[in-house]
Each structure stands twice: as C-alpha cells, then as structure tokens.
Design a protein around this motif. Structure first.
Motif, PDB file in Angstrom:
ATOM      1  N   UNK A  60      88.217  43.301  57.410  1.00 40.38           N
ATOM      2  CA  UNK A  60      87.278  42.107  57.863  1.00 40.38           C
ATOM      3  C   UNK A  60      86.145  43.665  57.930  1.00 40.38           C
ATOM      4  N   UNK A  63      82.705  42.376  56.788  1.00 41.90           N
ATOM      5  CA  UNK A  63      81.166  41.936  57.830  1.00 41.90           C
ATOM      6  C   UNK A  63      81.240  42.432  59.791  1.00 41.90           C
ATOM      7  N   UNK A 150      76.926  29.333  76.801  1.00 40.10           N
ATOM      8  CA  UNK A 150      76.909  28.463  75.656  1.00 40.10           C
ATOM      9  C   UNK A 150      78.384  27.902  74.353  1.00 40.10           C
ATOM     10  N   UNK A 152      79.978  30.115  72.584  1.00 39.63           N
ATOM     11  CA  UNK A 152      80.662  30.875  71.181  1.00 39.63           C
ATOM     12  C   UNK A 152      81.576  31.693  70.672  1.00 39.63           C
ATOM     13  N   UNK A 161      88.436  34.358  64.493  1.00 34.53           N
ATOM     14  CA  UNK A 161      87.817  35.723  64.525  1.00 34.53           C
ATOM     15  C   UNK A 161      88.329  35.933  66.127  1.00 34.53           C
TER      16      UNK A 161
ATOM     17  N   UNK B  85      96.953  33.678  65.009  1.00 33.16           N
ATOM     18  CA  UNK B  85      95.567  33.008  63.908  1.00 33.16           C
ATOM     19  C   UNK B  85      96.377  32.769  62.886  1.00 33.16           C
ATOM     20  N   UNK B  89      94.388  28.648  62.004  1.00 33.46           N
ATOM     21  CA  UNK B  89      93.457  28.326  60.838  1.00 33.46           C
ATOM     22  C   UNK B  89      93.635  27.640  60.188  1.00 33.46           C
ATOM     23  N   UNK B  93      88.976  23.361  64.884  1.00 36.00           N
ATOM     24  CA  UNK B  93      88.330  23.040  66.191  1.00 36.00           C
ATOM     25  C   UNK B  93      87.064  22.395  66.114  1.00 36.00           C
ATOM     26  N   UNK B  99      78.924  24.008  69.905  1.00 35.88           N
ATOM     27  CA  UNK B  99      79.273  25.573  69.691  1.00 35.88           C
ATOM     28  C   UNK B  99      78.583  26.319  68.154  1.00 35.88           C
ATOM     29  N   UNK B 100      78.072  25.925  68.066  1.00 34.45           N
ATOM     30  CA  UNK B 100      77.812  26.779  66.721  1.00 34.45           C
ATOM     31  C   UNK B 100      76.635  28.268  67.209  1.00 34.45           C
ATOM     32  N   UNK B 101      76.660  29.516  66.186  1.00 33.82           N
ATOM     33  CA  UNK B 101      76.230  31.161  66.233  1.00 33.82           C
ATOM     34  C   UNK B 101      75.280  31.068  66.183  1.00 33.82           C
ATOM     35  N   UNK B 102      74.403  31.097  67.363  1.00 32.90           N
ATOM     36  CA  UNK B 102      72.841  30.358  67.965  1.00 32.90           C
ATOM     37  C   UNK B 102      72.121  31.590  67.416  1.00 32.90           C
ATOM     38  N   UNK B 104      72.804  32.522  63.727  1.00 31.28           N
ATOM     39  CA  UNK B 104      73.283  31.732  62.323  1.00 31.28           C
ATOM     40  C   UNK B 104      72.216  31.048  61.783  1.00 31.28           C
ATOM     41  N   UNK B 112      81.009  32.865  57.696  1.00 33.31           N
ATOM     42  CA  UNK B 112      81.291  33.811  58.847  1.00 33.31           C
ATOM     43  C   UNK B 112      83.038  33.557  58.733  1.00 33.31           C
ATOM     44  N   UNK B 113      83.713  32.762  59.050  1.00 30.66           N
ATOM     45  CA  UNK B 113      84.772  32.729  59.313  1.00 30.66           C
ATOM     46  C   UNK B 113      85.045  32.784  57.738  1.00 30.66           C
ATOM     47  N   UNK B 115      84.481  34.739  55.380  1.00 28.92           N
ATOM     48  CA  UNK B 115      84.532  36.074  55.188  1.00 28.92           C
ATOM     49  C   UNK B 115      84.520  37.109  55.818  1.00 28.92           C
ATOM     50  N   UNK B 116      84.964  36.296  57.049  1.00 32.34           N
ATOM     51  CA  UNK B 116      86.159  37.021  58.471  1.00 32.34           C
ATOM     52  C   UNK B 116      87.676  37.594  57.886  1.00 32.34           C
ATOM     53  N   UNK B 117      87.917  36.222  57.128  1.00 28.43           N
ATOM     54  CA  UNK B 117      89.709  36.038  56.523  1.00 28.43           C
ATOM     55  C   UNK B 117      89.583  36.426  55.567  1.00 28.43           C
ATOM     56  N   UNK B 161      81.962  23.417  59.395  1.00 30.87           N
ATOM     57  CA  UNK B 161      82.590  24.973  59.819  1.00 30.87           C
ATOM     58  C   UNK B 161      84.285  25.109  60.194  1.00 30.87           C
ATOM     59  N   UNK B 165      87.235  26.518  56.135  1.00 28.97           N
ATOM     60  CA  UNK B 165      88.580  27.125  56.216  1.00 28.97           C
ATOM     61  C   UNK B 165      89.984  26.289  55.536  1.00 28.97           C
TER      62      UNK B 165
END
Lengths: 284, 258
Positions: A60, A63, A150, A152, A161, B85, B89, B93, B99-102, B104, B112-113, B115-117, B161, B165
């Motif tokens: 990745x 990223x 929180x 995350x 990830x 993993x 995918x 969940x 539980x967001x990525x605050x 972003x 994000x997921x 792009x990562x995967x 989110x 996937x």
C-alpha cells in the motif's frame, strides 16, 4: 530535676517505622515491576514495528509512503525556524564560553576541536532529539492515544488495515529521517554562528584556520556515528511515543498521563543511548 | 439430496472475551452460532452483556478464549494473519458510534480502505465512493470532515465505509441507538434491501447480523433471533418461534419501552 525526662525523648525515634519501611519497599517493588513491564512491552512493540517495516514497506505504498513524507514535514521542515534559533544560540554559547578562555591561555587553535567534541558529537544530536520530542513526540502520543480512545484503531483493524503499518511505521521512519537531517542542519548552523562570535570577539583566528581545525578534528567515524546516533534517537522517540499512545486502550482522561510517561521514557532512553555512543566514541 | 449449506460464520463452544479486559474471564460462555449465507439475525441483549464483544469475535477481530471460530468454513486459529485479513475484508463491521477517522473527510473515510487494499486508479476509486455514498444518501456531506458531521450520521458513514469494500456479511452494532424515527425507518428499509439484494450496490443478498438493546424494530425485518442472558447465548428461532418463547429477558427486549 526530673531524671526520667531526657531531651532525646522529644526527637523522633531513630528506629524506622516498620509500616513505613514496608510501604517504601512496596513502592520500590512496584516501580521495578513497572520498569520491567515497560521494557518488555516496548521491546515487543519495537520488534513488531521492525518486522512490519521490513515485511510491509512496499505494501500500500500509495497510501503509506505519503504519510512518511507528511511526518518528515511535521517533524523536520516545520521545526527549521526553531532549530535555526537554537543552533545560533548554541554556537554563541559554546564559543563564548570556551574560545574566550582558550584565547587567554593562547590555545585558540583548539576552538575547532572543542566545537566538534561538544556540538557535533554531543549537544547537536541530543538537543535536536529533545526538541523533536517536545514538539512532535508529545503530539504523536496525544494523536494516537486519542485515536485509541475514540476507537479509530479498532476501525482500522476492521477494514483490514494494520495499525502498526499505517500509524507507527510512517512516524518512526519520518521522525528518524527528520532528526538526522535537523541535526546536520543544526551542526552546520552552530559551527557558522560560532565563527561569527569568534569574528565579533576579535579572536585571531582566520576562517580558513577555523575550517582546518574542524576538518582535522572530524574523522570518518564521526559521520557514521552521527548518522547512527540521530537515526536511533528518532526511532527511539517515535517508538516510545507510539507505544504509549497505542499499546493499551486509554480513556480520554488518561491522555495527559500517557503523554508524560512517554516524554520521561523517551528522555531516559535517549540519554542511555547517548551513553552507549560515548562508549563507542571512546573505543574508536 | 441437497448438500448441507456451509455456515459463513460459526462459533462452536466459544467463550467470548471482554474487549480489552485485563482478566481472562469470558463475558459470554459456550456460544453456539451458525450464520448462513443470506441470513438476517437480530441479537438482543441489554447494555454491558457482551453484544459488541460477540460481534468483534464473530468478525475475527479477537479470538475466542475457548472453542472454535470458523469464517467461510475455515478455522481462524489455523489461519495465517494475511489470510485472516483477506477473510475479514468480506465481513463489514459497523460500530455503534461509527468510529470514523476524524481527520479525514467522509469520502476519504470510504476511500482509505479501497486505496490500501486495491490498486485501483484514482478515478475508479472515486466512482466507487460516489456510488456508495449515493446509495446511503450521504453525497451532500462527502467533503465534510467526519469529526464535524452530525453525530447521528456517524454510523451511516460507518455503514458506507463497510459497504465500500463490498462485503458478504455485515455485523452492525446497535444501529438504531440515538437515531430519529425517520432515520430508524431508513436503516430498517435499507438493511432489508441489502439483505434481499435490492440495492444498486450489490445484486446478491448480504448476510446481516444486528446487535440491539431493543428487538422490537427488528421483529418484521430480521428472520433469525437470539439473545444473551447471564453470560450465555440463546437462540430464539424465527419470527414465529420468537412469539412463543417465554423467556423474561426476551419479553423485556421485545417491549423495552412499553
């Protein structure tokens, strides 16, 4: 006169209170256990981080690699003004305190050597590391422990990830590279500002002579050890701060405490590491 | 004779650990659960009794203290981390608070997921994000920072989110907690559509497991029911069986505010 009374009776007993002694020993015991647990946890965390860095560095990359660049910007580029000021002050202080004295005894030819010993080998790397710890290390702990509090971090795991790969690896690499680059910058600036002071004080030392003294005092091992030392400081600071931020679930009200712990542990780790490098310099 | 349908998630005699617990005492013991493709489960339990812990374990985010856990027929204890993993995918969940990525934006949370995967071109990634956001009705807030959006939309972004996937299973923790009646209706209808494959996102049915403090809204939507009582997991059967069960806790969960 009452014979049963003696002034010593008014003084506290010299025999230690057994309860106090026990609680003191308990405190020492708890402290030792805490230190052992921290070293164990930190060691495991560092090994995992190294493993993830080696096995997943190219995973990745679109990223994660930009995050390394961002970290270099945050812990390197943004600290340039502060490091410049510090380098200038360091050059003036070291030269001010030493060269003036050296000149009085006619030993100004050692100015370059003093600068190399004090600034290049010792103060430069350590001061840069402490600045980065104060400005960036604390931010890392707060950021990561808040993310943990929180939820995350769990969210990252839920979407597959690896938090060590996404959150820790960029910070460790970015901070290590930043401390190395900032130290080189600080040393150059301090050496230049040191000569400025020599010039202002009218010390009979030409720029060429000063430069010659510096180059004669610097050896090949200095460059290698400087690189190793600064990279190690960066990795240690980032690993300790990431560990404190991530290793255990924290509540929001615990963020201040883990930040303090991270700063103390980072300073102790850097000083111990510095001591190891001093031994290295002595051996070489 | 038809071959038996293999469960996609299975817990066998599993002891569920409490999340982040210092002690190794289970919060639920000896769980027997088989989730088959296309199921729609509603698991009722009062707060603090282990719903979230059960979902985490079922999703493979933590291992059971005892017993077996299978994902798509494979024992998770024998899986390599990478394989686990890959399995995870396929399981989305949705956390109770999103539980967001605050740091972003909403769109970046979805991207994000991806792009990562996946090595998707940026345009293709953007298209996927737009498609999912449109399906969940969040296009208007795509560029807002997730820390700044209204709290009752957090879980909906979390759902988006997870859907980005393209999962086969969705585990959703308390989706109707703190949402207004209009949003609650949206959730029920949308999950029903996902479960029957009637959304533009996916034509195949998505298996859904919902954990909730209140089973009433789910009686017409879910098809399989279960509940947690005093550290043990109980199956309550289908809609018809649910009415017949005379368990006081289940009665309470079905008339929580009556």
């Amino acid at each position: 006169m009452d014979e049963t009374f003696a002034p010593a009776d008014l003084l506290p007993s010299r025999v230690p209170n057994p309860r106090f002694l026990r609680s003191y020993l308990n405190w020492i015991g708890r402290l030792i256990l805490r230190v052992v647990r921290t070293i164990h946890g930190l060691g495991a965390f560092a090994i995992i981080t190294v493993g993830v860095t080696i096995t997943k560095f190219w995973k990745a990359s679109g990223v994660v690699h930009p995050l390394i660049i961002t970290q270099i910007y945050r812990s390197g580029v943004r600290l340039l003004p502060m490091v410049s000021f510090l380098a200038f002050a360091l050059g003036l202080v070291v030269i001010g305190q030493t060269v003036f004295q050296l000149t009085r005894v006619g030993a100004q030819n050692y100015a370059g050597m003093v600068m190399v010993s004090v600034v290049v080998r010792e103060l430069g790397p350590l001061m840069t590391a402490l600045i980065v710890l104060a400005r960036v290390g604390t931010a890392i702990v707060i950021e990561l422990s808040t993310s943990r509090a929180t939820g995350e971090v769990e969210a990252l795991e839920a979407v597959g990830i690896d938090p060590i790969h996404y959150l820790v690896m960029p910070r460790v690499l970015g901070t290590a590279i930043s401390i190395f680059a900032l130290t080189v910058y600080l040393i150059i600036m301090a050496l230049v500002s040191g000569y400025l002071f020599i010039f202002v004080q009218d010390v009979p030392l030409r720029p060429g002579e000063y430069f010659n003294q510096l180059t004669n005092s610097l050896g090949y091992p200095d460059f290698v050890l400087l690189a190793l030392k600064t990279l190690s400081f960066g990795m240690v600071i980032a690993t300790v701060t990431c560990y404190q931020g991530l290793a255990r679930p924290v509540r929001i009200d615990e963020v201040a405490e883990v930040t303090t712990n991270a700063v103390v542990e980072s300073i102790i780790a850097c000083v111990l590491l510095d001591a190891l490098f001093i031994i290295g310099y002595l051996i070489i | 004779m038809e071959a038996p349908i293999e469960p996609i998630i299975e817990l066998r005699d599993a002891d569920i650990p409490r999340l982040y617990a210092v002690t190794a005492a289970p919060i639920i013991q000896d769980v027997q659960l088989k989730i088959s493709r296309g199921d729609f489960w509603a698991i009722g339990a009062f707060p603090g009794t282990g719903k979230t812990d059960l979902l985490y374990t079922a999703a493979g985010l933590q291992r059971p203290l005892k017993g077996k856990h299978f994902l798509f027929g494979k024992d998770t204890a024998r899986m390599h981390e990478e394989e686990l993993v890959d399995m995870r995918l396929k399981i989305g969940v949705v956390f109770d608070t999103g539980r967001l990525f605050g740091n972003l934006t909403v769109a970046e949370n979805l991207a994000l997921p991806l792009a990562y995967h996946f090595h998707l071109p940026a345009e293709k990634r953007l298209q996927t994000v737009e498609k999912v956001l449109q399906a969940v009705g969040l296009t208007e807030i795509a560029n807002e920072r997730s820390a700044q959006i209204t709290r009752n939309l957090h879980q909906r972004v979390g759902l988006a989110r997870a859907l980005a996937l393209n999962p086969e299973v969705l585990l959703i923790d308390n989706p109707l907690l703190s949402v207004d009646p209009r949003q609650a209706r949206w959730w029920l209808e949308f999950l029903c559509d996902l479960n029957t494959g009637r959304t533009p996102l996916r034509k195949e049915p998505i298996t859904i497991i919902v954990a909730s403090d209140d089973l009433r809204p789910w009686t017409d939507t879910a098809r399989q029911f279960a509940f947690i009582k005093e550290k043990s997991f109980h199956l309550a059967g289908d809609r018809e069986s649910l009415k017949a069960v005379q368990e006081p806790i289940l009665r309470d969960l079905l008339m929580a505010f009556d």
